[in-house]
Design an enzyme around this catalytic site. Structure first.
Site, PDB file in Angstrom:
ATOM      1  N   TYR A  47       8.352  11.663   7.605  1.00  0.00           N
ATOM      2  CA  TYR A  47       7.489  12.842   7.466  1.00  0.00           C
ATOM      3  C   TYR A  47       7.885  13.855   8.534  1.00  0.00           C
ATOM      4  O   TYR A  47       8.289  13.478   9.638  1.00  0.00           O
ATOM      5  CB  TYR A  47       6.008  12.453   7.619  1.00  0.00           C
ATOM      6  CG  TYR A  47       5.056  13.626   7.462  1.00  0.00           C
ATOM      7  CD1 TYR A  47       4.963  14.303   6.259  1.00  0.00           C
ATOM      8  CD2 TYR A  47       4.274  14.073   8.531  1.00  0.00           C
ATOM      9  CE1 TYR A  47       4.102  15.391   6.103  1.00  0.00           C
ATOM     10  CE2 TYR A  47       3.416  15.154   8.378  1.00  0.00           C
ATOM     11  CZ  TYR A  47       3.335  15.812   7.165  1.00  0.00           C
ATOM     12  OH  TYR A  47       2.505  16.891   7.017  1.00  0.00           O
ATOM     13  N   ALA A  61       4.763   0.325   7.962  1.00  0.00           N
ATOM     14  CA  ALA A  61       3.914   1.219   8.754  1.00  0.00           C
ATOM     15  C   ALA A  61       3.050   0.383   9.684  1.00  0.00           C
ATOM     16  O   ALA A  61       1.846   0.285   9.504  1.00  0.00           O
ATOM     17  CB  ALA A  61       3.054   2.084   7.842  1.00  0.00           C
ATOM     18  N   THR A 103       0.851  -1.200   0.000  1.00  0.00           N
ATOM     19  CA  THR A 103       0.000   0.000   0.000  1.00  0.00           C
ATOM     20  C   THR A 103       0.888   1.251   0.000  1.00  0.00           C
ATOM     21  O   THR A 103       2.098   1.175   0.224  1.00  0.00           O
ATOM     22  CB  THR A 103      -0.920   0.060   1.238  1.00  0.00           C
ATOM     23  OG1 THR A 103      -0.113   0.088   2.422  1.00  0.00           O
ATOM     24  CG2 THR A 103      -1.861  -1.132   1.313  1.00  0.00           C
ATOM     25  N   GLY A 104       0.262   2.396  -0.238  1.00  0.00           N
ATOM     26  CA  GLY A 104       0.919   3.690  -0.046  1.00  0.00           C
ATOM     27  C   GLY A 104       2.223   3.865  -0.788  1.00  0.00           C
ATOM     28  O   GLY A 104       2.359   3.499  -1.961  1.00  0.00           O
ATOM     29  N   TYR A 114       3.135  15.439  16.608  1.00  0.00           N
ATOM     30  CA  TYR A 114       3.805  14.591  15.622  1.00  0.00           C
ATOM     31  C   TYR A 114       5.330  14.709  15.729  1.00  0.00           C
ATOM     32  O   TYR A 114       5.968  13.895  16.382  1.00  0.00           O
ATOM     33  CB  TYR A 114       3.321  14.900  14.189  1.00  0.00           C
ATOM     34  CG  TYR A 114       3.702  13.806  13.232  1.00  0.00           C
ATOM     35  CD1 TYR A 114       2.862  12.717  13.021  1.00  0.00           C
ATOM     36  CD2 TYR A 114       4.928  13.807  12.565  1.00  0.00           C
ATOM     37  CE1 TYR A 114       3.226  11.670  12.182  1.00  0.00           C
ATOM     38  CE2 TYR A 114       5.304  12.776  11.726  1.00  0.00           C
ATOM     39  CZ  TYR A 114       4.461  11.712  11.536  1.00  0.00           C
ATOM     40  OH  TYR A 114       4.831  10.675  10.710  1.00  0.00           O
ATOM     41  N   PHE A 164       2.484  -7.722   5.040  1.00  0.00           N
ATOM     42  CA  PHE A 164       1.724  -8.539   5.987  1.00  0.00           C
ATOM     43  C   PHE A 164       0.250  -8.235   5.768  1.00  0.00           C
ATOM     44  O   PHE A 164      -0.271  -7.257   6.304  1.00  0.00           O
ATOM     45  CB  PHE A 164       2.150  -8.208   7.415  1.00  0.00           C
ATOM     46  CG  PHE A 164       1.864  -9.299   8.422  1.00  0.00           C
ATOM     47  CD1 PHE A 164       1.322 -10.517   8.044  1.00  0.00           C
ATOM     48  CD2 PHE A 164       2.129  -9.100   9.763  1.00  0.00           C
ATOM     49  CE1 PHE A 164       1.069 -11.519   8.960  1.00  0.00           C
ATOM     50  CE2 PHE A 164       1.890 -10.097  10.708  1.00  0.00           C
ATOM     51  CZ  PHE A 164       1.360 -11.307  10.306  1.00  0.00           C
TER      52      PHE A 164
END
Length: 397
Positions: free
Chosen positions: A224, A139, A50-51, A234, A73
Site C-alpha cells: 500500500y 499481515a 482474510t482480506g 505510513y 494462523f
C-alpha cells in the site's frame, strides 16, 4: 449459542460462523458473475484466511478453477468460544470448493516458521506437484525469526519528527487529534524484519529449491502507498520502510526465477477496512472520507473486486503486465486519481465530530469492520442459535 459482537477498541473478540460463511459465498458469487479468468491452476496462498489473501484464494478457485492450498494462523473454536473469523472463512471456502469439485486444503500455523514451510512444501509435492502462482499476503504484527529465534514486533511510527493529525473513533464518530512520537532505529529494523520481504523470499527460495514452482510461475505480494495525508505515519514511517524492502525483494525474487521464466510482482492495493488498518491512527478517518467520494463516483471496490481486477485486467491478459516506474502493479489507481484525492483532502479539512456523519461514510466503515467478523451481514439471522464448533474439512494435521 447466540453470538453477538464484543469489541475492544479496534478489534472484535467474537466472530459469527454464519456471517463469515455468507461473506465468503457473496465473494464467490461476485467472482462467478464476472466470468472465467484464464488464470492459474495450482495456487499457494500464504495468508489465505482474510482480506486480500482470502479474496485471492476465492478468485483463483472460482475464477480459474484452480486447486488451492491456504496457509494461515487462526484460532479454532472451543465450547462456548468462537473461533477467529479467518477460521470460519476458511471453513466456508473449503465447503464451497468441495461442492464445486475443487481441490482445497489448508495448513494452520506460523507461516514464518521453518516447520510450516516444510509441511506446506510436503503437501504441494504430494498433491499438486508444482504451483504456478504464489500469493504472499501475511499481515502479522510480530515475527519469531526462524534462524535466530528472536521475536520481532512491528510498530507504526513516523521517522525523525512527531506526527500530529486528526483521527476518528469509528464506534462513536468522535474526531480527535492524535500525536505519535518518532521511532528509533531499532523500531525500523524490527518493522522491516516483520513486514519486509525476507520471509517472502524464504518461501520462494524453499519452493524453488524443492522444484515445486512450475515453469513461468508467478508470485505476488501486496503493498500500500496511500495519500499525502497519511505519508508521515505510513509511507514515510516505519511501515513504509518495510514496504520499500518488500518491493525491493520482488526484484531479487524475479532474478532468482529467471531460469524457470518466472516472475515476481508487488501489487499496490487500495485502502480498505481490515483488522490491520483499523489499528492505524488517521487511516479510519481517511477511509471513511475516501469511501464517500469513491461511492459517489461509483468506483468503490472491496477486496474481492480489487483482486478480480488484478487477475483479470493485469496478471492474466496475454499482454505484458502494466507496472509503474518502480515495477509495481497499481490497482490503487482509482483511489489515487487526482480528482479523488483532491475531494478527500477538501473534506479532510472540514471533518470534525459534528460534520463527519455527513461528509464521510462512517456507517460504511463501521459496517465493513463488523463484516470482517461476520456481523451486520445481510441475510443472516443473528437471533438464531448458532453452532460455534465449525471444522475446516481440508485442514492438515
Amino acid at each position: 449459542m447466540i453470538i453477538t459482537p464484543r469489541t475492544r477498541g479496534f478489534i472484535c473478540l467474537t466472530a459469527h460462523p454464519k456471517g463469515c460463511e455468507k461473506n465468503v459465498i457473496n465473494q464467490i458469487e461476485y467472482i462467478q458473475s464476472k466470468g472465467k479468468i484464464n488464470g492459474p491452476k495450482k495456487v499457494l496462498v500464504i495468508g489465505a484466511s482474510t482480506g486480500f489473501g482470502l479474496a485471492s484464494r476465492i478468485t483463483s478457485a472460482f475464477g480459474s478453477d484452480a486447486a488451492t492450498i491456504g496457509v494461515f494462523f487462526e484460532k479454532p473454536p472451543s465450547e462456548g468460544k468462537t473461533a477467529s473469523p479467518g477460521w470460519y472463512n476458511s471453513a466456508a471456502f473449503e465447503n464451497e470448493a468441495a461442492k464445486a469439485g475443487l481441490y482445497a486444503k489448508s495448513i494452520n500455523g506460523d507461516a514464518f516458521s521453518n516447520e510450516i514451510k516444510e509441511q506446506t512444501l510436503a503437501l504441494i509435492k504430494k498433491d499438486l506437484g508444482q504451483v504456478d502462482l504464489v500469493i504472499y499476503s501475511l499481515a502479522s504484527p510480530v515475527r519469531t525469526h526462524p534462524t535466530t529465534g528472536k521475536r520481532h514486533k512491528s510498530v507504526l511510527k513516523p521517522i525523525g519528527a512527531p506526527f500530529k493529525n486528526k483521527t476518528v473513533d469509528f464506534h462513536t464518530g468522535k474526531v480527535s487529534d492524535v500525536a505519535i512520537d518518532p521511532c528509533t532505529d531499532e523500531d525500523i529494523a524490527n518493522t522491516v524484519t516483520v513486514m519486509g520481504g525476507e520471509d517472502w523470499k524464504m518461501w520462494m527460495d524453499a519452493l524453488k529449491e524443492a522444484d515445486l514452482l512450475a515453469p513461468k510461475a508467478t508470485t505476488v505480494a501486496y503493498s500500500y502507498i496511500g495519500p499525502k495525508l497519511t505519508e508521515p505515519v505510513y509511507r514515510k514511517g516505519t511501515i513504509g520502510k518495510a514496504k520499500e524492502d518488500l518491493e525491493a525483494t520482488a526484484f531479487k525474487i524475479k532474478d532468482s526465477l529467471k531460469d524457470i521464466d518466472g516472475t515476481a510482482y508487488v501489487s499496490v492495493n487500495k485502502a480498505l477496512v481490515t483488522q490491520a488498518s483499523s489499528a492505524i491512527p488517521v487511516i479510519p478517518l481517511y477511509i471513511s472520507l475516501l469511501y464517500k467520494v469513491m461511492k459517489e463516483e461509483n468506483i468503490h471496490e472491496g477486496c474481492i473486486e480489487q483482486i478480480q481486477r488484478l487477475y483479470n485486467d493485469r496478471l492474466y491478459t496475454n499482454t505484458p503486465v502494466p507496472v509503474d516506474e518502480q515495477g509495481r502493479i497499481r490497482i490503487d489507481d482509482w483511489e489515487m486519481r487526482d480528482d479523488i484525492q483532491a475531494k478527500v483532502a477538501e473534506l479532510w479539512d472540514k471533518a470534525d465530530s459534528e460534520t463527519l456523519s455527513k461528509l464521510g461514510d462512517l456507517e460504511g466503515y463501521s459496517n465493513d469492520f463488523f463484516n470482517l467478523f461476520g456481523f451486520k451481514v445481510d441475510g443472516v439471522d443473528y437471533d438464531a442459535d448458532t453452532n460455534e464448533m465449525v471444522t475446516i474439512p481440508g485442514l492438515q494435521k
